[in-house]
Structure formats: C-alpha cells, structure tokens
Motif scaffolding. Structure first.
Motif, PDB file in Angstrom:
ATOM      1  N   THR A  63       0.833  -1.204   0.000  1.00  0.00           N
ATOM      2  CA  THR A  63       0.000   0.000   0.000  1.00  0.00           C
ATOM      3  C   THR A  63       0.866   1.251   0.000  1.00  0.00           C
ATOM      4  O   THR A  63       1.930   1.286   0.623  1.00  0.00           O
ATOM      5  CB  THR A  63      -0.930   0.018   1.223  1.00  0.00           C
ATOM      6  OG1 THR A  63      -0.146  -0.052   2.415  1.00  0.00           O
ATOM      7  CG2 THR A  63      -1.888  -1.175   1.192  1.00  0.00           C
TER       8      THR A  63
ATOM      9  N   GLY B 206      -5.025   1.054   2.349  1.00  0.00           N
ATOM     10  CA  GLY B 206      -5.098   1.118   0.900  1.00  0.00           C
ATOM     11  C   GLY B 206      -6.439   0.669   0.366  1.00  0.00           C
ATOM     12  O   GLY B 206      -7.302   0.188   1.093  1.00  0.00           O
TER      13      GLY B 206
ATOM     14  N   LYS C  60      -7.505   6.616  -2.454  1.00  0.00           N
ATOM     15  CA  LYS C  60      -6.547   6.026  -1.529  1.00  0.00           C
ATOM     16  C   LYS C  60      -7.004   6.297  -0.100  1.00  0.00           C
ATOM     17  O   LYS C  60      -7.978   6.990   0.143  1.00  0.00           O
ATOM     18  CB  LYS C  60      -5.141   6.623  -1.725  1.00  0.00           C
ATOM     19  CG  LYS C  60      -4.614   6.584  -3.143  1.00  0.00           C
ATOM     20  CD  LYS C  60      -3.228   7.196  -3.220  1.00  0.00           C
ATOM     21  CE  LYS C  60      -2.784   7.382  -4.662  1.00  0.00           C
ATOM     22  NZ  LYS C  60      -3.602   8.372  -5.381  1.00  0.00           N
TER      23      LYS C  60
ATOM     24  N   ASP D  10       0.711   4.960  -5.528  1.00  0.00           N
ATOM     25  CA  ASP D  10      -0.491   4.141  -5.585  1.00  0.00           C
ATOM     26  C   ASP D  10      -0.192   2.755  -5.024  1.00  0.00           C
ATOM     27  O   ASP D  10       0.964   2.308  -4.996  1.00  0.00           O
ATOM     28  CB  ASP D  10      -0.981   4.018  -7.037  1.00  0.00           C
ATOM     29  CG  ASP D  10      -2.438   3.578  -7.120  1.00  0.00           C
ATOM     30  OD1 ASP D  10      -3.061   3.401  -6.052  1.00  0.00           O
ATOM     31  OD2 ASP D  10      -2.943   3.408  -8.235  1.00  0.00           O
ATOM     32  N   ASP D  11      -1.261   2.086  -4.575  1.00  0.00           N
ATOM     33  CA  ASP D  11      -1.104   0.732  -4.065  1.00  0.00           C
ATOM     34  C   ASP D  11      -0.708  -0.204  -5.208  1.00  0.00           C
ATOM     35  O   ASP D  11      -1.131  -0.024  -6.359  1.00  0.00           O
ATOM     36  CB  ASP D  11      -2.409   0.234  -3.441  1.00  0.00           C
ATOM     37  CG  ASP D  11      -2.951   1.202  -2.399  1.00  0.00           C
ATOM     38  OD1 ASP D  11      -2.128   1.837  -1.712  1.00  0.00           O
ATOM     39  OD2 ASP D  11      -4.181   1.310  -2.262  1.00  0.00           O
TER      40      ASP D  11
END
Length: 483
Positions: free
Chosen positions: A243, A248, A285, A457-458
C-alpha cells in the motif's frame, strides 16, 4: 510568580535638612539616586520578562500562563492593572483575566469589562470578528470611565487577532511612553506564542490519535487480506499487496465457491471444488478506499456462495453496491475468476480492471484476459460478459492493479503495460516458481521508479502458475504455501 508586588513608592531623594550641604551636592546625590532607581527598574523589567519566558517554556496549562499576562504587563509598565480579553474561535468574547496592583479595587473595572463583552455577544453588529483593529478599544474606554488611561494592543496568531491586552492607570500624570507601549506589545506577543503553542499541541494530540486509528485500520485491513495463499490442486500461487499509505484500496482474495467446500476445508478435509481468484481496486486512496474495499470483500464473499456464474456474480455485486458507491462518488474495478482444478479451466469476468496477463508456455507468448463490463457502482443495469480459457502445464498468469502500470519514475515516465509484459516474459523464461516471478516484477518496478521515489499508488500482484505434468498430483485443497 503570583506573590503580591510591593507597593510603589514615589521617588523622594534624601535631602539633608540642616542646610549645611553645599548647593552642588544635592543635585549630584539626586542624580545618583535617579540612576540607581533606573537600574532597579530595568532589572525588574528584565526579571519579569525572563520569568514570563520561563513560564512559556515550562507551563503545560495555557490557563495558568494566561493568569500571569495582565500581572506582568502592569508590572513592567508600572501601571495600576491589566486585563486580557480573548476572542474564541466560536465567536465568543470573554474576559479571560484581570489584575489590579497595589491593592486597587477592580470590581468596577471587572463589571465594566464583563458588561462590554456581554453586549458584544448580544449585538451581532459588534461581534469581535467583524470589528476593525483597535475598534474594541473605543468600546472599552466609555465603560471604564474618563479617569482611566488605557492602552490596548492586539494578540495576533497567524495574522489573526485572537484578543486584546489592556493596561490601565488612574494616575492623571501617567503617560503611555513608546517604551511602555513596546513592553505591552512584547507581553502580547508572548501571549500569542502561548496560544499558538497550545493549539499546535492539541492538533498534535489529534494527529497522534488519528495515527493510532490508522494503525488499527491498517492492521484490520491486513487481516482481511489472505494471510497466505491456499494450496490448490495443479497450481501454485504467490501474492503480495504493497500500500502507498497505511490503509489502501487494493483488494485480492481466494474464495472457495461452495458451502461444503469451505466447511470441509475448515475441518481439515480434502475437498475437490472450484476456487475464486479475485483482484480489485477502489478509486482513491487512504481510509475511504479501505472502507469500500472492506465492504466489497464482504459482499463478494457472500455472493460467491450463491453458486452463480462469474458474470452474474459481478452483476449482482454491482446492483447491491451501486447506492453506496454512488453516494461516496467512488467506484471499484474488479476482475473475478474461478479455477476448476479438475479441468484446468479458468472462467472469468471483468469489471473494467486491468486485464491479467497469461504467459502460455507452449507458444511462449503473452495473452490478455479481458471481457466487456463497466466499473462496479457506475450503472446499476450494467451487463457483464464472461469467458473461459483452458490452462496448460507451465502456463503463468498474473493479476495486477494499476499501481504497477501507473508507477512513474523521476522524469514522469510510466512503467506501463508494455514494460510489465516484457518483465513477465523474461521472468517466465528464467524462474520456475511463482514467488520468484512475483519478487522479480516488484524489483523491476522498484528499479524503474528509482530508490528515492515512492510509488503513490497501491501495488497488488497475484502470480498463478500451472504445474507441469511431471509434478505429482495432489488431491484435495488445503491451506498452505507462501503469500
């Protein structure tokens, strides 16, 4: 700090009364006494300001510190007293503290100031937030009377007036010299620092509580994701979710498709049935995305046990989640698949998620698995398509989220699907285990974005590999393997 000050005594130089002193002795003696007195006054001011600075550093209670402000302001200016009026964030105006020196009575002044603050609260036209700078001074003076000489200065916190500090004297010969005004402003500035420090402390405590709540949320979310990959007949699995924040919006899961299958698995039996392999991504997110991910997981698991086809499962999930997702202004991409260990057939349906990539060992080529379908939560009447594919020994399939393809390096270039495809092709030719392939793909993305750049970003990845014919067949399906 709070002891009563000694009464002020007017300066009266000792002059001999026998008349025998020469005319030039008395002025010199008086001058020396005046210089000594000035030194004493200067030292007193320095000591008071030093004590105020010490209190600012030492006091943990803002109210205790504010009790000293009118006292110190009146002492350093040799005035009769001082008053501190604060403007609260909720619009209230309050007499915070009042101090009178030398035993002077403050009842009339207190009553006057309390009447003024009450009038301001009752009259919207006199609200402190709408008054121009120093306008409150003109409101205070009539309440105190013409015999009181008043000086007021603003208490500014981040360029916002949060109150007024007043110092007053009933002595008709008292004058507000530039030095006295400067001392009052200095005390007001210390007051502003104390107020701001207290607010920062409150915000820090809120942040610490929020951090703790995020830690708990991240721990709960981690427990909701599979702790390890299941052992399924004929395939090997590896999975990992990284995450960008502590909480996340990425989601992956392995779900037995029947009640009997889940029950016998929990009882240690060896069931033979299909497994759902699913990956999803909530738009956004942090905590909101994490909450929707948790909701998606629960609803999907319940829907899977109904025994419908992949496309029907996505259709039902979309209808159930539509109202909640519409209100949250967020959507979910989801790729849902079911693997049958007996036939090696993978059935799947896609809700606008990144299509998984299939490395086919026999042709040494890569194929995208995709079907038509909109985001979960976008349209309640969306129809989803589905497809099937026959997997062969040696085939490798990766499910991934857009954290891989959207990962950017320092110059803004994206890793994109082309680079991911090339990395998968190389890994399938050089590694024999899903875990090694997974680690290689994460390493390639990390090398691309650079050691000093954090992905925003995850990133989630599942690697599914069909075992070769030479591998001994396993009957049943049990928990095991690495995740």
């Amino acid at each position: 700090m709070t002891s009563l000050p000694l009464p002020r005594q007017p300066f009266q130089p000792d002059i001999p009364d026998n008349g025998s002193a020469s005319a030039d002795v008395t002025p010199v003696f008086a001058l020396k006494e005046l210089v000594a007195r000035l030194h004493r006054e200067q030292k007193k001011v320095q000591d008071l300001l030093s004590s105020l600075g010490f209190a600012l550093r030492s006091f943990n209670n803002l109210n205790q510190f504010l009790e000293l402000i009118p006292l110190v302001a009146s002492r350093v200016t040799d005035a009769d007293g001082g008053a501190l009026i604060l403007f609260k964030p909720n619009g209230q105006v309050r007499l915070q503290q009042l101090h009178c020196q030398d035993g002077h009575e403050c009842h009339d002044i207190r009553q006057a100031l309390e009447n003024l603050t009450r009038q301001i609260m009752d009259d919207s036209n006199l609200a402190a937030s709408s008054l121009p700078p120093s306008a409150l001074d003109y409101q205070v003076s009539p309440y105190l009377g013409s015999d009181v000489q008043l000086f007021g200065t603003a208490i500014l916190v981040k360029n916002t007036e949060r109150g007024r500090l007043y110092v007053f004297s009933r002595d008709p010969d008292y004058t507000w010299t530039p030095t006295r005004q400067k001392l009052v402003r200095l005390v007001a500035d210390q007051t502003a620092v104390a107020i701001e420090n207290d607010e920062l402390t409150v915000e820090l405590r809120k942040k610490e509580r929020l951090d703790r709540e995020l830690e708990i949320g991240a721990e709960i979310q981690l427990r909701l994701l599979p702790r390890q990959c299941p052992t399924i007949n004929g395939i090997e699995l590896a999975a990992c979710c990284e995450t960008a924040n502590r909480v996340g919006g990425d989601y992956y899961d392995f779900i037995p498709t029947t009640h009997d299958f889940a029950q016998s698995k929990n009882q240690g039996g060896k069931p033979n049935g299909r497994w759902s392999i699913v990956i999803g991504d909530v738009m956004g997110k942090g905590v909101p995305a994490g909450l929707i991910m948790t909701m998606t997981r629960g609803m999907l698991r319940a829907e899977v046990l109904n025994g419908h086809s992949p496309s029907r499962i996505l259709q039902h999930l979309n209808r159930v989640m539509y109202a909640d997702l519409e209100n949250s202004h967020r959507f979910v991409t989801l790729f849902y698949s079911e693997y049958d260990p007996e036939t090696r057939i993978l059935s799947y349906s896609n809700a606008a998620h990144n299509p998984p990539l299939l490395w086919q060992a026999s042709t040494r080529t890569i194929q995208r698995l995709d079907t038509l379908g909109m985001l979960i939560g976008l349209d309640p009447d969306t129809q989803y398509q589905e497809a099937q594919i026959q997997l062969q020994p040696g085939d490798t399939l990766i499910y991934y989220t857009d954290g891989f393809t959207d990962a950017s390096n320092q110059v803004g270039d994206r890793f994109d699907e082309e680079n991911l495809t090339a990395a998968l092709e190389w890994a399938c030719q050089h590694y024999q285990k899903p875990q090694a392939i997974l680690e290689h793909l994460f390493e390639r993305v990390g090398h691309f974005i650079g050691p000093d750049t954090q992905n925003t970003d995850d990133m989630t990845l599942i690697v599914l590999q069909v075992k070769g014919e030479e591998d001994p067949a396993k009957t049943g399906s049990e928990e095991g393997g690495g995740g």
